[in-house]
Motif scaffolding. Structure first.
Motif, mmCIF file in Angstrom:
data_model
loop_
_atom_site.group_PDB
_atom_site.id
_atom_site.type_symbol
_atom_site.label_atom_id
_atom_site.label_comp_id
_atom_site.label_asym_id
_atom_site.label_seq_id
_atom_site.Cartn_x
_atom_site.Cartn_y
_atom_site.Cartn_z
ATOM 1 N N ILE A 5 126.048 67.932 68.814
ATOM 2 C CA ILE A 5 125.533 67.282 70.004
ATOM 3 C C ILE A 5 126.560 66.240 70.416
ATOM 4 C CG2 ILE A 5 124.228 65.563 68.697
ATOM 5 C CD1 ILE A 5 122.127 65.686 70.958
ATOM 6 N N LEU A 6 126.750 66.080 71.715
ATOM 7 C CA LEU A 6 127.704 65.122 72.259
ATOM 8 C C LEU A 6 126.934 64.048 73.009
ATOM 9 C CD1 LEU A 6 130.582 64.173 73.138
ATOM 10 C CD2 LEU A 6 130.345 65.743 75.073
ATOM 11 N N VAL A 7 127.216 62.775 72.690
ATOM 12 C CA VAL A 7 126.626 61.642 73.391
ATOM 13 C C VAL A 7 127.776 60.875 74.046
ATOM 14 C CG1 VAL A 7 125.298 59.505 73.167
ATOM 15 C CG2 VAL A 7 124.732 61.487 71.744
ATOM 16 N N VAL A 8 127.634 60.573 75.336
ATOM 17 C CA VAL A 8 128.674 59.872 76.082
ATOM 18 C C VAL A 8 128.053 58.656 76.753
ATOM 19 C CG1 VAL A 8 130.354 60.056 77.951
ATOM 20 C CG2 VAL A 8 129.879 62.041 76.513
ATOM 21 N N VAL A 9 128.698 57.499 76.560
ATOM 22 C CA VAL A 9 128.259 56.253 77.188
ATOM 23 C C VAL A 9 129.444 55.703 77.964
ATOM 24 C CG1 VAL A 9 127.362 53.920 76.822
ATOM 25 C CG2 VAL A 9 126.645 55.786 75.303
ATOM 26 N N ALA A 10 129.268 55.503 79.273
ATOM 27 C CA ALA A 10 130.355 55.021 80.126
ATOM 28 C C ALA A 10 129.941 53.735 80.817
ATOM 29 C CB ALA A 10 130.710 56.076 81.163
ATOM 30 N N ASP A 11 130.937 52.867 81.064
ATOM 31 C CA ASP A 11 130.677 51.662 81.848
ATOM 32 C C ASP A 11 131.785 51.482 82.870
ATOM 33 O OD1 ASP A 11 132.902 50.264 80.831
ATOM 34 O OD2 ASP A 11 131.738 49.308 79.271
ATOM 35 N N THR A 12 131.610 50.530 83.761
ATOM 36 C CA THR A 12 132.602 50.253 84.796
ATOM 37 C C THR A 12 133.117 48.822 84.688
ATOM 38 O OG1 THR A 12 130.846 49.687 86.350
ATOM 39 C CG2 THR A 12 131.685 51.953 86.417
ATOM 40 N N GLY A 13 133.116 48.279 83.479
ATOM 41 C CA GLY A 13 133.597 46.925 83.239
ATOM 42 C C GLY A 13 135.115 46.867 83.209
ATOM 43 N N PRO A 14 135.663 45.849 82.553
ATOM 44 C CA PRO A 14 137.117 45.683 82.528
ATOM 45 C C PRO A 14 137.849 46.709 81.662
ATOM 46 C CG PRO A 14 136.068 43.981 81.213
ATOM 47 C CD PRO A 14 134.967 44.746 81.901
ATOM 48 N N GLY A 15 137.148 47.395 80.791
ATOM 49 C CA GLY A 15 137.780 48.393 79.939
ATOM 50 C C GLY A 15 138.492 47.770 78.749
ATOM 51 N N VAL A 16 139.256 48.572 78.062
ATOM 52 C CA VAL A 16 139.995 48.135 76.872
ATOM 53 C C VAL A 16 141.481 48.153 77.220
ATOM 54 C CG1 VAL A 16 140.529 48.648 74.458
ATOM 55 C CG2 VAL A 16 138.236 49.091 75.349
ATOM 56 N N ASP A 17 142.178 47.052 76.930
ATOM 57 C CA ASP A 17 143.619 46.997 77.176
ATOM 58 C C ASP A 17 144.306 48.132 76.432
ATOM 59 O OD1 ASP A 17 143.377 44.720 78.704
ATOM 60 O OD2 ASP A 17 143.812 43.360 77.044
ATOM 61 N N THR A 18 145.217 48.818 77.114
ATOM 62 C CA THR A 18 145.911 49.966 76.525
ATOM 63 C C THR A 18 146.542 49.659 75.170
ATOM 64 O OG1 THR A 18 146.326 50.851 78.728
ATOM 65 C CG2 THR A 18 147.674 51.727 76.957
ATOM 66 N N PRO A 19 147.212 48.512 74.979
ATOM 67 C CA PRO A 19 147.809 48.258 73.656
ATOM 68 C C PRO A 19 146.773 48.125 72.531
ATOM 69 C CG PRO A 19 148.688 46.737 75.293
ATOM 70 C CD PRO A 19 147.568 47.486 75.933
ATOM 71 N N LYS A 20 145.518 47.823 72.877
ATOM 72 C CA LYS A 20 144.487 47.592 71.866
ATOM 73 C C LYS A 20 143.674 48.835 71.533
ATOM 74 C CE LYS A 20 144.243 42.793 73.121
ATOM 75 N NZ LYS A 20 143.546 41.755 73.815
ATOM 76 N N VAL A 21 143.846 49.900 72.284
ATOM 77 C CA VAL A 21 143.042 51.108 72.098
ATOM 78 C C VAL A 21 143.148 51.629 70.668
ATOM 79 C CG1 VAL A 21 142.816 53.533 72.769
ATOM 80 C CG2 VAL A 21 143.046 51.781 74.512
ATOM 81 N N ASP A 22 144.337 51.595 70.093
ATOM 82 C CA ASP A 22 144.522 52.116 68.735
ATOM 83 C C ASP A 22 143.884 51.230 67.677
ATOM 84 O OD1 ASP A 22 145.935 54.271 69.717
ATOM 85 O OD2 ASP A 22 147.883 53.295 69.474
ATOM 86 N N GLN A 23 143.505 50.002 68.033
ATOM 87 C CA GLN A 23 142.978 49.050 67.052
ATOM 88 C C GLN A 23 141.473 48.858 67.123
ATOM 89 O OE1 GLN A 23 145.624 45.910 68.539
ATOM 90 N NE2 GLN A 23 146.291 45.669 66.421
ATOM 91 N N ILE A 24 140.828 49.301 68.178
ATOM 92 C CA ILE A 24 139.427 48.911 68.389
ATOM 93 C C ILE A 24 138.463 49.400 67.315
ATOM 94 C CG2 ILE A 24 139.686 48.604 70.869
ATOM 95 C CD1 ILE A 24 138.214 51.287 71.216
ATOM 96 N N PHE A 25 138.843 50.429 66.575
ATOM 97 C CA PHE A 25 137.970 50.929 65.513
ATOM 98 C C PHE A 25 138.355 50.380 64.137
ATOM 99 C CE2 PHE A 25 137.583 54.158 68.860
ATOM 100 C CZ PHE A 25 136.211 54.158 69.016
ATOM 101 N N ASP A 26 139.373 49.519 64.089
ATOM 102 C CA ASP A 26 139.795 48.903 62.822
ATOM 103 C C ASP A 26 138.829 47.789 62.424
ATOM 104 O OD1 ASP A 26 142.003 50.535 62.909
ATOM 105 O OD2 ASP A 26 143.409 48.936 63.476
ATOM 106 N N ALA A 27 138.510 47.723 61.138
ATOM 107 C CA ALA A 27 137.643 46.649 60.637
ATOM 108 C C ALA A 27 138.298 45.299 60.904
ATOM 109 C CB ALA A 27 137.391 46.830 59.143
ATOM 110 N N PHE A 28 137.504 44.362 61.344
ATOM 111 C CA PHE A 28 137.880 42.979 61.617
ATOM 112 C C PHE A 28 138.747 42.792 62.856
ATOM 113 C CE2 PHE A 28 137.257 43.303 56.958
ATOM 114 C CZ PHE A 28 136.068 42.613 56.903
ATOM 115 N N PHE A 29 138.983 43.836 63.642
ATOM 116 C CA PHE A 29 139.697 43.670 64.905
ATOM 117 C C PHE A 29 138.678 43.328 65.981
ATOM 118 C CE2 PHE A 29 141.091 45.124 69.039
ATOM 119 C CZ PHE A 29 142.292 44.441 69.159
ATOM 120 N N THR A 30 138.926 42.249 66.716
ATOM 121 C CA THR A 30 138.026 41.850 67.792
ATOM 122 C C THR A 30 138.822 41.247 68.937
ATOM 123 O OG1 THR A 30 136.067 40.564 68.392
ATOM 124 C CG2 THR A 30 137.587 39.556 66.805
ATOM 125 N N THR A 31 138.275 41.363 70.128
ATOM 126 C CA THR A 31 138.850 40.716 71.299
ATOM 127 C C THR A 31 137.993 39.529 71.731
ATOM 128 O OG1 THR A 31 137.660 42.207 72.785
ATOM 129 C CG2 THR A 31 139.888 42.862 72.127
#
Length: 78
Positions: A2-28
């Motif tokens: 099953i596929l679940v998709v959640v989308a928003d129209t906010g500011p998004g994630v900065d491209t350089p941070k995309v690779d880090q957002i799932f790392d433990a203790f990484f926060t913006t």
């Protein structure tokens, strides 16, 4: 699966941070712990799924995850 998709129209994630957002203790966030997405990914992967993020053009982010579907009943067999 099953596929679940959640989308928003906010500011998004900065491209350089995309690779880090799932790392433990990484926060913006100034007061963030950086555990939320890491925990979500761990739980989903422990159940045979996958979690990922992509940009939502023109603005925002799209978070998607899959999970294995098990134990479905066929109502016609009842």
């Amino acid at each position: 699966m099953i596929l679940v998709v959640v989308a928003d129209t906010g500011p998004g994630v900065d491209t350089p941070k995309v690779d880090q957002i799932f790392d433990a203790f990484f926060t913006t966030k100034p007061d963030g712990l950086g555990m939320g997405l890491s925990i979500c990914r761990s739980i989903i992967e422990a159940h045979g799924g996958r979690l990922w993020m992509s940009p939502n053009d023109p603005a925002g982010s799209v978070f998607s995850f899959t999970l294995k579907v098990t134990g479905l009943r066929d109502p016609s067999q009842e």
